[in-house]
Design a protein around this motif. Structure first.
Motif, short mmCIF file in Angstrom:
data_model
loop_
_atom_site.label_atom_id
_atom_site.label_comp_id
_atom_site.label_asym_id
_atom_site.label_seq_id
_atom_site.Cartn_x
_atom_site.Cartn_y
_atom_site.Cartn_z
N THR A 1 -10.90 5.39 -2.77
CA THR A 1 -10.85 5.07 -4.30
C THR A 1 -9.52 4.31 -4.20
O THR A 1 -8.69 4.90 -3.70
N VAL A 2 -9.68 3.00 -4.63
CA VAL A 2 -8.43 2.15 -4.69
C VAL A 2 -7.81 2.08 -6.05
O VAL A 2 -8.75 1.51 -6.80
N THR A 3 -6.70 2.32 -6.24
CA THR A 3 -6.25 2.09 -7.67
C THR A 3 -5.11 0.90 -7.47
O THR A 3 -4.04 1.07 -6.81
N TRP A 12 0.89 -1.28 -0.04
CA TRP A 12 0.05 -0.11 -0.04
C TRP A 12 0.80 1.30 0.03
O TRP A 12 1.94 1.20 0.58
N SER A 13 0.38 2.34 -0.71
CA SER A 13 0.97 3.69 -0.49
C SER A 13 0.51 4.27 0.56
O SER A 13 -0.29 3.83 1.20
N ASP A 14 0.83 5.61 0.87
CA ASP A 14 0.20 6.53 1.95
C ASP A 14 -1.36 6.75 1.47
O ASP A 14 -1.61 7.26 0.17
N PHE A 66 -0.57 -1.26 -16.18
CA PHE A 66 -1.73 -1.95 -15.99
C PHE A 66 -2.38 -1.47 -14.38
O PHE A 66 -1.69 -1.47 -13.50
N GLU A 67 -3.71 -0.91 -14.48
CA GLU A 67 -4.16 -0.39 -13.26
C GLU A 67 -5.68 -0.66 -13.27
O GLU A 67 -6.42 -0.98 -14.36
N HIS A 123 -11.14 9.35 0.30
CA HIS A 123 -9.71 9.19 0.34
C HIS A 123 -9.55 8.46 -0.92
O HIS A 123 -10.36 7.80 -1.72
N GLN A 124 -8.12 8.39 -1.27
CA GLN A 124 -7.63 7.60 -2.39
C GLN A 124 -6.37 7.24 -1.74
O GLN A 124 -5.66 7.48 -1.05
N ILE A 125 -6.15 5.84 -2.33
CA ILE A 125 -5.02 5.06 -2.13
C ILE A 125 -4.41 4.12 -3.28
O ILE A 125 -5.51 3.95 -3.78
N ALA A 126 -3.27 3.79 -3.40
CA ALA A 126 -2.80 3.17 -4.46
C ALA A 126 -2.02 1.94 -3.71
O ALA A 126 -1.56 1.77 -2.66
#
Length: 108
Positions: free
Chosen positions: A92-94, A43-45, A101-102, A56-59
């Motif tokens: 929102t999860v990417t 996971w990113s921040d 590829f996402e 929120h959003q997180i990648a």
């Protein structure tokens, strides 16, 4: 941004959120000699969206533990990643794997 070699081995065919188990369900397509590759998630921040702080959003990078397996056959595997410890919600999860590829989805 440098990409780890583990990102080059797999792609997504689908991803969804399972509210009954609080997990991401991700179907991976990958090549190799072993049909049982192990996948992990990094996971990113967490980043807030907008001024309200309610979204929120997180990648996340989905990593193939056997990225260097010789590419002889194509396999499909559905993996589940627990969201029990993910405090970044709703979001929102990417999901990312391999260059370009996402897969983006919403989790409550």
């Amino acid at each position: 941004m440098l990409l780890s070699p583990a990102l080059h081995a797999a792609t997504f065919s689908a991803a969804s959120y399972d509210p009954n188990t609080n997990e991401l369900v991700v179907t991976m397509i990958y090549r190799g000699t072993n049909p049982d590759h192990r996948f992990s998630i990094q996971w990113s921040d967490c980043q807030p969206l907008g001024d309200g702080g309610n979204q929120h959003q997180i990648a996340a990078e989905v990593l193939d533990g056997q990225w260097d397996d010789t590419e002889r056959s194509t396999f499909t595997k559905t993996v589940r990643f627990s969201l029990a410890n993910l405090k970044c919600r709703p979001a929102t999860v990417t999901l990312r794997t391999a260059p370009r590829f996402e897969y983006t989805l919403q989790i409550p």
